[in-house]
Enzyme design. Structure first.
Site, PDB file in Angstrom:
ATOM      1  N   GLY A  12     -35.874 -71.190   0.762  1.00 43.62           N
ATOM      2  CA  GLY A  12     -37.271 -71.550   1.028  1.00 43.62           C
ATOM      3  C   GLY A  12     -37.492 -72.439   2.237  1.00 43.62           C
ATOM      4  N   ASN A  14     -38.393 -71.383   5.137  1.00 44.86           N
ATOM      5  CA  ASN A  14     -39.638 -70.883   5.744  1.00 44.86           C
ATOM      6  C   ASN A  14     -40.855 -71.291   4.910  1.00 44.86           C
ATOM      7  OD1 ASN A  14     -39.291 -69.215   8.282  1.00 44.86           O
ATOM      8  ND2 ASN A  14     -37.659 -68.379   6.994  1.00 44.86           N
ATOM      9  N   LEU A  90     -36.850 -60.848  -1.529  1.00 41.24           N
ATOM     10  CA  LEU A  90     -35.898 -59.743  -1.413  1.00 41.24           C
ATOM     11  C   LEU A  90     -36.259 -58.479  -2.190  1.00 41.24           C
ATOM     12  CD1 LEU A  90     -32.511 -61.700  -1.313  1.00 41.24           C
ATOM     13  CD2 LEU A  90     -33.743 -60.618   0.580  1.00 41.24           C
ATOM     14  N   ASN A 107     -44.755 -60.761   6.671  1.00 40.34           N
ATOM     15  CA  ASN A 107     -43.324 -60.962   6.394  1.00 40.34           C
ATOM     16  C   ASN A 107     -42.661 -61.506   7.653  1.00 40.34           C
ATOM     17  OD1 ASN A 107     -40.759 -60.726   5.066  1.00 40.34           O
ATOM     18  ND2 ASN A 107     -40.389 -58.826   6.202  1.00 40.34           N
ATOM     19  N   HIS A 109     -38.979 -61.601   9.676  1.00 37.27           N
ATOM     20  CA  HIS A 109     -37.690 -60.899   9.716  1.00 37.27           C
ATOM     21  C   HIS A 109     -36.840 -61.511  10.834  1.00 37.27           C
ATOM     22  CE1 HIS A 109     -34.961 -57.593   8.954  1.00 37.27           C
ATOM     23  NE2 HIS A 109     -34.824 -57.483  10.272  1.00 37.27           N
ATOM     24  N   SER A 141     -39.329 -61.942  14.064  1.00 38.03           N
ATOM     25  CA  SER A 141     -40.614 -61.238  14.120  1.00 38.03           C
ATOM     26  C   SER A 141     -41.422 -61.536  12.867  1.00 38.03           C
ATOM     27  CB  SER A 141     -40.397 -59.709  14.136  1.00 38.03           C
ATOM     28  OG  SER A 141     -39.415 -59.327  15.066  1.00 38.03           O
ATOM     29  N   ASP A 150     -39.917 -53.481   6.616  1.00 37.76           N
ATOM     30  CA  ASP A 150     -39.909 -54.090   7.958  1.00 37.76           C
ATOM     31  C   ASP A 150     -40.614 -53.222   8.998  1.00 37.76           C
ATOM     32  OD1 ASP A 150     -38.307 -56.161   6.926  1.00 37.76           O
ATOM     33  OD2 ASP A 150     -36.485 -55.026   7.288  1.00 37.76           O
TER      34      ASP A 150
END
Ligand code: GRF
Length: 193
Positions: A12, A14, A90, A107, A109, A141, A150
């Site tokens: 976590g 992010n 995930l 999201n 990536h 990204s 993605d």
């Protein structure tokens, strides 16, 4: 104020950068829900510390993607979520939640999409693949989530050089540091558009 739900499965970091971005006022939004697909992960501790409502919803308790995503959908509706940020989440989202929240799920990536994305491309494998390809550049990204892994439109990207002596771990560390700056910027841009 935009209500943000963050979905996590791991440490976590992010999530933390998004929490910090909201708390400082940089992101014009509020994280009022955290959902983890795994028990005992540190992301949950982060939510606890910040007094953010948090829930563990495990994939194994459901019969498949759609049923699992229906449980996620129920929760986000209960919390009046405006946008969903996946941050190291995930599990692939089902069509039900993607269509109900069309263009409202983001999201992050750890590579320069559309390269090095897709099924099975997560964690250290991404950085191994980048190094194996011999590319001189990687990055991260933030993109809009659609039905494919993605795949949706990229909102923001940050590039960084691959060093000759990089290992997958050293590259992962540098990319992650950039992710922590990029995600709040992308969410801010997205909300303010
Ligand atoms: C990040 O590299 C992110 O890009 C990927 O999973 C990792 C999550 O790390 N999707 P953390 O849980 O936010 O620390």
């Amino acid at each position: 104020m935009t209500k943000i739900a963050v979905f996590v499965s791991g440490g976590g970091t992010n999530l933390q950068s998004l929490i910090n971005g909201c708390k400082s006022g940089f992101i014009p939004g509020e994280i009022n829900l955290v959902i983890s697909s795994k028990k005992g992960v540190f992301a949950i501790e982060r939510a606890k510390r910040e007094n953010i409502p948090h829930f563990v919803i495990e994939y194994k308790d459901y019969s498949g993607e759609e049923e699992y995503s229906a449980a996620l959908l129920k929760k986000v509706k209960e919390f009046n979520t405006d946008i969903i940020c996946l941050a190291g989440f995930l599990v692939k989202l089902g069509k039900n939640i993607v269509s109900e929240y069309r263009n409202r799920i983001l999201n992050i990536h750890p590579a320069l999409l559309p390269d090095f994305g897709g099924k099975g491309m997560y964690g250290i494998r991404v950085h191994e693949a980048v190094l194996a390809s011999g590319r001189k550049e990687s990055g991260c990204s933030v993109h809009i989530v659609d039905e494919e892994y993605d795949h949706g439109p990229v909102i923001l990207q940050r590039r960084l050089p691959v060093k000759d002596n990089d290992t997958p771990q050293s590259l992962a560390r540098r990319v992650l540091k950039e992710e922590h700056k990029l995600y709040p910027e992308a969410v801010k841009k997205f909300i303010s558009k």
